[in-house]
Scaffold this motif. Structure first.
Motif, PDB file in Angstrom:
ATOM      1  N   GLU A   1       0.830  -1.208   0.000  1.00  0.00           N
ATOM      2  CA  GLU A   1       0.000   0.000   0.000  1.00  0.00           C
ATOM      3  C   GLU A   1       0.861   1.254   0.000  1.00  0.00           C
ATOM      4  O   GLU A   1       0.568   2.229  -0.704  1.00  0.00           O
ATOM      5  CB  GLU A   1      -0.926  -0.007   1.214  1.00  0.00           C
ATOM      6  CG  GLU A   1      -1.858   1.188   1.273  1.00  0.00           C
ATOM      7  CD  GLU A   1      -2.790   1.161   2.474  1.00  0.00           C
ATOM      8  OE1 GLU A   1      -3.479   2.173   2.710  1.00  0.00           O
ATOM      9  OE2 GLU A   1      -2.823   0.122   3.175  1.00  0.00           O
ATOM     10  N   LEU A   2       1.948   1.207   0.785  1.00  0.00           N
ATOM     11  CA  LEU A   2       2.824   2.375   0.842  1.00  0.00           C
ATOM     12  C   LEU A   2       3.609   2.530  -0.453  1.00  0.00           C
ATOM     13  O   LEU A   2       3.843   3.653  -0.909  1.00  0.00           O
ATOM     14  CB  LEU A   2       3.767   2.248   2.042  1.00  0.00           C
ATOM     15  CG  LEU A   2       4.314   3.561   2.616  1.00  0.00           C
ATOM     16  CD1 LEU A   2       3.172   4.468   3.054  1.00  0.00           C
ATOM     17  CD2 LEU A   2       5.244   3.284   3.785  1.00  0.00           C
ATOM     18  N   VAL A   3       4.015   1.422  -1.054  1.00  0.00           N
ATOM     19  CA  VAL A   3       4.683   1.488  -2.351  1.00  0.00           C
ATOM     20  C   VAL A   3       3.747   2.134  -3.376  1.00  0.00           C
ATOM     21  O   VAL A   3       4.159   2.994  -4.160  1.00  0.00           O
ATOM     22  CB  VAL A   3       5.108   0.078  -2.820  1.00  0.00           C
ATOM     23  CG1 VAL A   3       5.577   0.127  -4.286  1.00  0.00           C
ATOM     24  CG2 VAL A   3       6.223  -0.466  -1.944  1.00  0.00           C
ATOM     25  N   ASN A   4       2.487   1.734  -3.345  1.00  0.00           N
ATOM     26  CA  ASN A   4       1.511   2.307  -4.274  1.00  0.00           C
ATOM     27  C   ASN A   4       1.322   3.798  -4.039  1.00  0.00           C
ATOM     28  O   ASN A   4       1.157   4.580  -4.981  1.00  0.00           O
ATOM     29  CB  ASN A   4       0.166   1.591  -4.130  1.00  0.00           C
ATOM     30  CG  ASN A   4       0.198   0.175  -4.669  1.00  0.00           C
ATOM     31  OD1 ASN A   4       1.038  -0.155  -5.511  1.00  0.00           O
ATOM     32  ND2 ASN A   4      -0.690  -0.666  -4.189  1.00  0.00           N
ATOM     33  N   LYS A   5       1.351   4.195  -2.776  1.00  0.00           N
ATOM     34  CA  LYS A   5       1.193   5.617  -2.472  1.00  0.00           C
ATOM     35  C   LYS A   5       2.398   6.402  -2.983  1.00  0.00           C
ATOM     36  O   LYS A   5       2.260   7.520  -3.495  1.00  0.00           O
ATOM     37  CB  LYS A   5       1.032   5.819  -0.965  1.00  0.00           C
ATOM     38  CG  LYS A   5       0.691   7.256  -0.597  1.00  0.00           C
ATOM     39  CD  LYS A   5       0.245   7.360   0.843  1.00  0.00           C
ATOM     40  CE  LYS A   5      -0.225   8.782   1.160  1.00  0.00           C
ATOM     41  NZ  LYS A   5      -0.711   8.900   2.545  1.00  0.00           N
ATOM     42  N   GLY A   6       3.581   5.805  -2.841  1.00  0.00           N
ATOM     43  CA  GLY A   6       4.772   6.457  -3.378  1.00  0.00           C
ATOM     44  C   GLY A   6       4.673   6.623  -4.880  1.00  0.00           C
ATOM     45  O   GLY A   6       4.983   7.690  -5.425  1.00  0.00           O
ATOM     46  N   LEU A   7       4.220   5.572  -5.567  1.00  0.00           N
ATOM     47  CA  LEU A   7       4.066   5.652  -7.020  1.00  0.00           C
ATOM     48  C   LEU A   7       3.038   6.708  -7.403  1.00  0.00           C
ATOM     49  O   LEU A   7       3.195   7.403  -8.413  1.00  0.00           O
ATOM     50  CB  LEU A   7       3.647   4.282  -7.568  1.00  0.00           C
ATOM     51  CG  LEU A   7       3.394   4.204  -9.078  1.00  0.00           C
ATOM     52  CD1 LEU A   7       4.620   4.639  -9.864  1.00  0.00           C
ATOM     53  CD2 LEU A   7       2.972   2.787  -9.460  1.00  0.00           C
ATOM     54  N   GLU A   8       2.002   6.853  -6.585  1.00  0.00           N
ATOM     55  CA  GLU A   8       0.986   7.872  -6.860  1.00  0.00           C
ATOM     56  C   GLU A   8       1.600   9.271  -6.890  1.00  0.00           C
ATOM     57  O   GLU A   8       1.291  10.077  -7.783  1.00  0.00           O
ATOM     58  CB  GLU A   8      -0.104   7.808  -5.788  1.00  0.00           C
ATOM     59  CG  GLU A   8      -1.175   8.879  -5.924  1.00  0.00           C
ATOM     60  CD  GLU A   8      -2.133   8.891  -4.738  1.00  0.00           C
ATOM     61  OE1 GLU A   8      -2.681   9.973  -4.440  1.00  0.00           O
ATOM     62  OE2 GLU A   8      -2.318   7.829  -4.118  1.00  0.00           O
ATOM     63  N   TYR A   9       2.476   9.556  -5.943  1.00  0.00           N
ATOM     64  CA  TYR A   9       3.126  10.872  -5.924  1.00  0.00           C
ATOM     65  C   TYR A   9       4.064  11.039  -7.112  1.00  0.00           C
ATOM     66  O   TYR A   9       4.148  12.123  -7.720  1.00  0.00           O
ATOM     67  CB  TYR A   9       3.880  11.066  -4.609  1.00  0.00           C
ATOM     68  CG  TYR A   9       3.023  11.645  -3.515  1.00  0.00           C
ATOM     69  CD1 TYR A   9       2.967  13.025  -3.310  1.00  0.00           C
ATOM     70  CD2 TYR A   9       2.264  10.828  -2.688  1.00  0.00           C
ATOM     71  CE1 TYR A   9       2.175  13.568  -2.306  1.00  0.00           C
ATOM     72  CE2 TYR A   9       1.466  11.365  -1.686  1.00  0.00           C
ATOM     73  CZ  TYR A   9       1.424  12.727  -1.503  1.00  0.00           C
ATOM     74  OH  TYR A   9       0.625  13.258  -0.519  1.00  0.00           O
TER      75      TYR A   9
END
Length: 281
Positions: A200-208
């Motif tokens: 989930e945190l990896v995905n959030k990083g990719l979102e930014y």
């Protein structure tokens, strides 16, 4: 986690323990002061807690440990402090060993190269949007935004990930589309997620990082980070290929070119793409 502490001396383990325990204290303070989002807090706390447990087990296995040293009241971390989270690899299980080495080397090289490029750009006092001679093209921030970015770089280099993320948030409060702040905030969050095994945190990083590309498609470092995340975390070499090509076409620091070219070659091979071509066959 144990593999991350194998082969390290007791002194190095104790320094890592002190750093992680201080990071946990800082994390609680950041949450109490409202300087970090709860989702980021939970993921980072899980990461730090797991790493602290691994280090404490390693110290116990190595023999009696010295007590935790008192943290300095102020000033940067000592030269013997652990390396920044932003320079450590993660999320590599099941990935080809050569690719893992290439990605790890690129991460370190990128952080060093970006710091040098940006310091040089700042010294030239460019106007907004003006590219420096011989430099990779990017937006040139000024005023409070520029100061915030400089502070975030320094914090990042000192391994103060939470403080760097908070500073990037402050920059984004002034300019919601600032590409450097978006890209690096995303990359730091991705690093924490990869280390903790938190998708989930990896995905959030990719979102930014995606937001950085959308805000300024010409900003090359966003393409670089997106290429690494797509290749290493998402196992999507076909999507990584155009990102790595875009970075190389922007004229990155010469020291990075061979490693990026090698990673691109690996991604093209995995994706069935024609080297140097438009995409997968």
């Amino acid at each position: 986690m144990r593999s991350a502490v194998e082969g390290r001396s007791v002194r190095e383990l104790e320094e890592e323990r002190d750093h992680l325990l201080q990071s946990l204290e800082d994390l609680d303070r950041e949450l109490a002061e409202g300087d970090i989002e709860e989702a980021d807090y939970e993921a980072l706390k899980e990461d730090y807690t797991a790493r602290t447990a691994a280090v404490l087990r390693a110290i116990e296995d190595a023999g009696p440990a010295r007590p935790r040293r008192a943290a300095p009241e102020s000033g940067p971390e000592s030269e013997s402090a652990p390396a920044s989270e932003a320079t450590r690899g993660g999320g590599s299980r099941g990935f080809p060993k050569r690719a893992r080495i290439t990605v790890a080397a690129l991460t370190v090289a990128a952080l060093v190269a970006v710091s040098g490029v940006l310091v040089s750009r700042s010294a030239e006092q460019r106007r907004p949007g003006e590219a420096a001679t011989g430099d990779i093209a990017a937006t040139g921030p000024t005023g409070d935004v520029a100061q915030g970015l400089a502070t975030a770089r320094q914090l990042r280099e000192q391994g103060q990930t939470l403080a760097a993320i908070r500073t990037y948030d402050e920059v984004l409060a002034m300019d919601a589309k600032q590409p450097e702040a978006l890209a690096y905030r995303g990359w730091l969050v991705r690093q924490a997620g990869a280390q903790a095994g938190n998708a989930e945190l990896v995905n959030k990083g990719l979102e930014y990082v995606n937001r950085a590309v959308a805000a300024d498609p010409s900003y090359p470092w966003a393409h670089f980070f997106r290429g690494l995340i797509l290749y290493e975390d998402k196992r999507d070499p076909a999507a990584a290929v155009p990102e790595l090509r875009a970075f190389l076409e922007a004229g990155p620091p010469p020291a990075m070119v061979p490693a990026v070219q090698e990673l691109l070659r690996q991604a093209e091979t995995a994706a069935g793409a024609t080297p140097g071509g438009p995409g997968p066959r």
